[in-house]
Structure formats: structure tokens, C-alpha cells
Write a protein that holds these residues in place. Structure first.
Motif, PDB file in Angstrom:
ATOM      1  N   GLU A 197       0.834  -1.208   0.000  1.00 61.48           N
ATOM      2  CA  GLU A 197       0.000   0.000   0.000  1.00 61.48           C
ATOM      3  C   GLU A 197       0.865   1.253   0.000  1.00 61.48           C
ATOM      4  O   GLU A 197       1.877   1.336   0.704  1.00 61.48           O
ATOM      5  CB  GLU A 197      -0.915   0.002   1.228  1.00 61.48           C
ATOM      6  N   VAL A 198       0.465   2.234  -0.813  1.00 62.72           N
ATOM      7  CA  VAL A 198       1.193   3.505  -0.877  1.00 62.72           C
ATOM      8  C   VAL A 198       0.957   4.276   0.409  1.00 62.72           C
ATOM      9  O   VAL A 198      -0.166   4.655   0.738  1.00 62.72           O
ATOM     10  CB  VAL A 198       0.728   4.349  -2.092  1.00 62.72           C
ATOM     11  N   ASP A 199       2.045   4.490   1.147  1.00 58.10           N
ATOM     12  CA  ASP A 199       1.957   5.182   2.440  1.00 58.10           C
ATOM     13  C   ASP A 199       2.111   6.688   2.265  1.00 58.10           C
ATOM     14  O   ASP A 199       1.455   7.475   2.953  1.00 58.10           O
ATOM     15  CB  ASP A 199       3.036   4.652   3.386  1.00 58.10           C
ATOM     16  N   SER A 200       2.987   7.119   1.344  1.00 56.35           N
ATOM     17  CA  SER A 200       3.176   8.550   1.097  1.00 56.35           C
ATOM     18  C   SER A 200       3.790   8.766  -0.284  1.00 56.35           C
ATOM     19  O   SER A 200       4.473   7.886  -0.823  1.00 56.35           O
ATOM     20  CB  SER A 200       4.094   9.173   2.163  1.00 56.35           C
ATOM     21  N   ILE A 201       3.502   9.932  -0.842  1.00 58.51           N
ATOM     22  CA  ILE A 201       4.097  10.358  -2.113  1.00 58.51           C
ATOM     23  C   ILE A 201       4.681  11.742  -1.869  1.00 58.51           C
ATOM     24  O   ILE A 201       3.961  12.662  -1.468  1.00 58.51           O
ATOM     25  CB  ILE A 201       3.060  10.411  -3.250  1.00 58.51           C
ATOM     26  N   ARG A 202       5.972  11.876  -2.123  1.00 62.67           N
ATOM     27  CA  ARG A 202       6.630  13.152  -1.858  1.00 62.67           C
ATOM     28  C   ARG A 202       7.513  13.571  -3.026  1.00 62.67           C
ATOM     29  O   ARG A 202       8.181  12.741  -3.634  1.00 62.67           O
ATOM     30  CB  ARG A 202       7.494  13.068  -0.587  1.00 62.67           C
ATOM     31  N   GLU A 216      -0.755  14.317  -3.279  1.00 63.50           N
ATOM     32  CA  GLU A 216      -1.788  13.292  -3.181  1.00 63.50           C
ATOM     33  C   GLU A 216      -1.663  12.224  -4.259  1.00 63.50           C
ATOM     34  O   GLU A 216      -2.022  11.073  -4.043  1.00 63.50           O
ATOM     35  CB  GLU A 216      -3.174  13.941  -3.256  1.00 63.50           C
ATOM     36  N   GLU A 217      -1.130  12.608  -5.430  1.00 57.04           N
ATOM     37  CA  GLU A 217      -1.010  11.662  -6.531  1.00 57.04           C
ATOM     38  C   GLU A 217       0.093  12.104  -7.477  1.00 57.04           C
ATOM     39  O   GLU A 217       0.524  13.262  -7.466  1.00 57.04           O
ATOM     40  CB  GLU A 217      -2.331  11.535  -7.294  1.00 57.04           C
ATOM     41  N   VAL A 218       0.554  11.168  -8.296  1.00 55.71           N
ATOM     42  CA  VAL A 218       1.564  11.486  -9.308  1.00 55.71           C
ATOM     43  C   VAL A 218       1.131  10.861 -10.631  1.00 55.71           C
ATOM     44  O   VAL A 218       0.680   9.715 -10.672  1.00 55.71           O
ATOM     45  CB  VAL A 218       2.971  10.995  -8.883  1.00 55.71           C
ATOM     46  N   ARG A 219       1.254  11.617 -11.696  1.00 52.18           N
ATOM     47  CA  ARG A 219       0.860  11.184 -13.046  1.00 52.18           C
ATOM     48  C   ARG A 219       2.128  10.793 -13.788  1.00 52.18           C
ATOM     49  O   ARG A 219       3.018  11.622 -14.003  1.00 52.18           O
ATOM     50  CB  ARG A 219       0.138  12.344 -13.735  1.00 52.18           C
ATOM     51  N   ILE A 220       2.234   9.543 -14.183  1.00 51.26           N
ATOM     52  CA  ILE A 220       3.432   9.010 -14.840  1.00 51.26           C
ATOM     53  C   ILE A 220       3.202   8.999 -16.346  1.00 51.26           C
ATOM     54  O   ILE A 220       2.405   8.205 -16.846  1.00 51.26           O
ATOM     55  CB  ILE A 220       3.788   7.601 -14.330  1.00 51.26           C
ATOM     56  N   PHE A 221       3.897   9.864 -17.044  1.00 49.63           N
ATOM     57  CA  PHE A 221       3.784   9.977 -18.502  1.00 49.63           C
ATOM     58  C   PHE A 221       4.886   9.146 -19.150  1.00 49.63           C
ATOM     59  O   PHE A 221       5.996   9.067 -18.621  1.00 49.63           O
ATOM     60  CB  PHE A 221       3.935  11.453 -18.900  1.00 49.63           C
ATOM     61  N   PRO A 222       4.627   8.492 -20.290  1.00 53.93           N
ATOM     62  CA  PRO A 222       5.669   7.699 -20.952  1.00 53.93           C
ATOM     63  C   PRO A 222       6.922   8.531 -21.216  1.00 53.93           C
ATOM     64  O   PRO A 222       6.837   9.710 -21.565  1.00 53.93           O
ATOM     65  CB  PRO A 222       5.006   7.279 -22.267  1.00 53.93           C
TER      66      PRO A 222
END
Length: 225
Positions: A197-202, A216-222
Motif C-alpha cells: 500500500e502507498v503510504d506517502s508520495i513526496r 496526493e497523486e503522481v501522473r506518470i507519462f511515458p
């Protein structure tokens, strides 16, 4: 920027050009403008259009207009051509990919924008937006993810696995930590897991490797087009 548009809107010739654009009568040629006036004219004529394209004769001219346009509006993008001579050089290629990715991502999001580019960039084949969008992933807090699956996904989408992330298009896995430097971000992100489980994104700093702020979230682009 009303101070720029208002004097132009008072000119009869400008009103005629504006009306011609609304009527979609075809190509309109405008002459007699000095360099600084061209940028202001393009900015004023583009008012009210969701998407605007400024096509230049050369890369140098496109970069010049892009820098000027950035002072007039926020949603302006420079789309460079692939440089065949330097495309394998890390810094050059990643800067090119980042600029192209930022524009494509804005198009996928359907955001209003102004595109500045040159003729050589039109010669580059690009896959459809739908194909690119299928390879965009979002990681949110409390998501459950598999590090092995993400390593495979990132590698297939052009990311380079390394011991420590210090450049665009890289990722690293250490224990329950996944570091990624997405192509459309200015800083890399650190995703810490508790089990799966994702605990934190920094967001973190490349040089110090220290965390800057939680997101809160990260968008991963190719990392490749």
C-alpha cells in the motif's frame, strides 16, 4: 493583458481581421509589422480561441516567440523537433522529450493552450493521443501497487532503472521505496510503501535527495514517444 489588446481593438483594420477570423474565410495575410508588434498581434488575435498554433520558419524564431509569449499568457508550449544529430545525447534528448511530453499531456487533458513550433517539427511522426493516453498511469495515496509490475511498466515505457534518480526519465527501487522522475515534472517523486500500500508520495530534491513536499497523486507519462 488588457493594456495590450485594448489599443488594437480600437483600430478599424484590427476589427476587420477579427471578423474575418470569425467568418472562417480562409488564409489572411498581414504585413507591415515589426518584430515586437507581431507577438502582440498574434496574442490579441488569438483571444477567444481554445487552441492556437504559431508556426515559425526556424527553431531559433520559434524559441524567440515562445519566450515572448510566456510573458503574455501561461498556457504556452514550445514543441521542438527531434534533433537527429544530438538525439542520443542524454541532456539534449531528455529536454526535447520533456517539452514534447508537456504539450501532448496538455492536449490529452483538453486544456486551452498556445503551441509554438517550427516546420521541421511537423515532419516528425507521432502516435495518436489515444495510444499515449493508454500508457499514462496515476499513483495515488492508499493505492496498492506491485513494485515488480511497476518496474516492468516503467522499463517498457522508456524509463531507465538506476541506483539513484538524478535525471528525467529514471526510476529506482530500494526496499519499499519507488523513486521516479516523470517526464512532465520538474522534480522527481518518492513513493513509500507499507507492504503493497502507498503510504506517502513526496516530491524530492535531486541534489540533496531530501523530500520537499507531500502530494496526493503522481501522473506518470511515458518517457518515450
Amino acid at each position: 493583458m488588457e493594456g495590450i489588446k485594448k489599443p488594437l481593438e480600437e483600430l478599424i483594420s484590427f476589427k476587420e481581421i477579427k471578423n474575418s477570423l470569425k467568418d472562417e474565410i480562409g488564409m489572411i495575410q498581414i504585413s507591415g509589422l515589426v518584430s515586437s508588434q507581431r507577438t502582440h498581434m498574434m496574442y490579441a488575435l488569438g483571444d477567444g480561441f481554445k487552441y492556437k498554433i504559431i508556426l515559425c520558419s526556424s527553431e531559433l524564431k520559434a524559441k524567440e516567440i515562445y519566450e515572448e509569449f510566456k510573458c503574455l499568457e501561461e498556457d504556452v508550449y514550445y514543441y521542438p523537433a527531434k534533433d537527429l544529430l544530438f538525439y542520443q545525447a542524454d541532456l539534449r534528448s531528455k529536454d526535447i522529450l520533456k517539452a514534447r511530453a508537456e504539450l501532448i499531456d496538455a492536449l490529452i487533458r483538453k486544456e486551452p493552450l498556445t503551441l509554438v513550433t517550427d516546420f521541421s517539427s511537423l515532419m516528425d511522426p507521432v502516435v495518436g493521443l489515444e495510444s499515449i493516453e493508454k500508457n499514462i498511469r496515476i499513483i495515488r495515496n492508499d493505492d496498492s501497487i506491485s513494485l515488480n509490475e511497476w518496474a516492468t511498466f516503467l522499463t517498457k515505457n522508456g524509463y531507465e532503472r538506476c541506483g539513484q534518480v538524478d535525471s528525467l526519465g529514471q526510476f529506482a527501487i530500494r526496499g519499499g521505496i519507488l523513486d521516479i522522475f516523470p517526464l512532465t515534472m520538474d522534480h522527481p517523486v518518492r513513493i513509500e510503501l507499507w507492504g503493497d500500500e502507498v503510504d506517502s508520495i513526496r516530491v524530492f530534491d535531486v541534489l540533496s535527495q531530501r523530500s520537499l513536499e507531500p502530494i496526493e497523486e503522481v501522473r506518470i507519462f511515458p518517457a518515450t514517444d
